[in-house]
Design an enzyme around this catalytic site. Structure first.
Site, short mmCIF file in Angstrom:
data_model
loop_
_atom_site.label_atom_id
_atom_site.label_comp_id
_atom_site.label_asym_id
_atom_site.label_seq_id
_atom_site.Cartn_x
_atom_site.Cartn_y
_atom_site.Cartn_z
N CYS A 1 0.50 -1.40 0.34
CA CYS A 1 -0.17 -0.19 -0.43
C CYS A 1 0.87 0.83 0.22
O CYS A 1 0.44 2.40 -0.64
CB CYS A 1 -0.60 -0.23 1.09
SG CYS A 1 0.14 -0.04 2.75
N HIS B 1 -2.50 7.15 2.93
CA HIS B 1 -0.48 7.19 3.19
C HIS B 1 -0.01 8.93 1.73
O HIS B 1 -0.56 8.56 1.17
CB HIS B 1 -0.14 5.96 2.35
CG HIS B 1 -0.43 4.57 3.82
ND1 HIS B 1 -0.83 4.79 4.78
CD2 HIS B 1 -0.26 3.61 2.95
CE1 HIS B 1 -0.90 3.82 5.07
NE2 HIS B 1 0.04 2.65 4.42
#
Length: 366
Positions: free
Chosen positions: A162, A257
């Site tokens: 990710c 993120h």
């Protein structure tokens, strides 16, 4: 045509729950089989997740009534497949890497395709590691994988870590436009949901930044080279560039993120305005095919000086778009920018669903 019945391995965990939330009312897929650890097996799904459902959206009554099976008991999935309830599985398993590697291969060998979020097979030579907008042609490894292993219908395909999702699509868009990249320096600010549940203890992360996530920097530096690699001799020859130096940090953010990136071009250098135009106009195969989970615009540009921000930008376009801002010259390299993606959607379950949609259009799932 009816919907394709799918299963979720690791259905009670954070990513498994996200799969169930995102697949609710999906036009192509319907969850008909759920499996998890032995401690959840034998319970109805609503009983197994009672008091530990972590998603904003909930699951349907039909899913809540499903019996949770033991993910280690492959025979249950085979029986479900024979009964028309499990054509393929999404793997969100949470166990040791070697255990996952063995179990996913067993499912594939039994004729059950595996679309995996786990890292166990990311470096298996004949397993494609897909970002649908970047390397959909790597799916061409699947017939080779099947032939090599003697598998009929089953196969394994994985999605990458990710932490790289926020900057890989902008990077690829530049490369596709003819601007090769030689070196990248990236600092990631990664949400606590990336650690699963219960994840990072509250006393470690509140009012704090943890400048270490085990294995994350290695994944961030190496996985892009496989994604950008070329098919050769029944496998993938990794790209030799860009060289990447990564600093990965855990920050007190729930989801999303962020990555601060500086990069150096290998040859011609586009202007900042050219870079913005490349990113604003970028589309790829998922957009051409109008896949259900694909963002309409994969890269969203923000001109504000203080964007992107996780709370404001992570849910853009089904939480599947990458948001990029602060695009400016770099005093050491050539270009610097900040980018953001939703780690449990684009970087996990949503990315897995998009990969499955891509593989369906290529005829590998039915």
């Amino acid at each position: 045509m009816g919907k394709i019945p799918v299963g979720i391995l690791g259905a009670t965990g954070m990513v498994g729950q996200q799969y169930l939330a995102l697949l609710e009312n999906h036009p192509w897929f319907e969850v008909r089989y759920v499996a998890a650890s032995p401690r959840s097996a034998g319970k109805k799904y609503h009983e197994a997740v009672a008091g530990r459902w972590h998603q904003v959206r909930t699951y349907s009554d039909a899913v809540g009534a499903l019996m949770v099976e033991d993910a280690n008991d492959l025979s249950r999935a085979v029986t479900a497949g024979q009964g028309g309830d499990c054509a393929f599985v999404f793997s969100a398993l949470e166990m040791g890497k070697e255990e996952i590697r063995t179990l996913e291969a067993a499912y594939a060998a039994a004729g059950i395709p595996v679309i995996s979020n786990a890292s166990a097979h990311r470096w298996t030579g004949d397993v494609p590691m897909l970002i649908a907008e970047i390397n959909p042609h790597h799916a061409d490894l699947i017939p080779i994988q099947r032939a090599k292993r003697g598998w009929d219908r089953g196969f394994i395909a994985v999605k990458p870590n990710c932490s790289i999702q926020s900057y890989m699509t902008p990077l690829y868009a530049l490369i596709k436009a003819g601007y090769g990249v030689s070196r990248i320096f990236v600092t990631t600010l990664q949400a606590v949901s990336g650690a699963g549940y219960p994840g990072t203890p509250s006393l470690d992360i509140i009012d704090n930044v943890v400048p270490y996530i085990g294995g994350e920097e290695e994944k961030s530096e190496q996985e892009p080279l496989k994604i950008l690699g070329t098919l050769k001799d029944g496998g993938i020859e990794n790209a030799s560039v860009p060289r990447i130096s990564a600093h990965c940090n855990r920050v007190p953010v729930s989801d999303g993120h962020t990555a601060c990136v500086s990069l150096e071009f290998a040859g011609p250098k586009p202007s900042v305005e050219q870079v913005k135009e490349i990113w604003a106009s970028f589309t790829a195969l998922p957009q051409e095919l109008d896949l259900p989970m694909a963002p309409k615009q994969p890269i969203i540009l923000r001109e504000e000086a203080d964007r992107p921000q996780p709370r404001k930008d992570r849910d853009t376009d089904k939480a599947m778009a990458v948001t990029v801002g602060r695009i400016r010259p770099c005093n050491i390299f050539d270009l610097r920018f900040t980018c953001l993606s939703h780690n449990t959607v684009r970087g996990a379950a949503g990315g897995g669903i998009l990969n499955a949609e891509l593989l369906k259009t290529k005829g590998y799932l039915s």
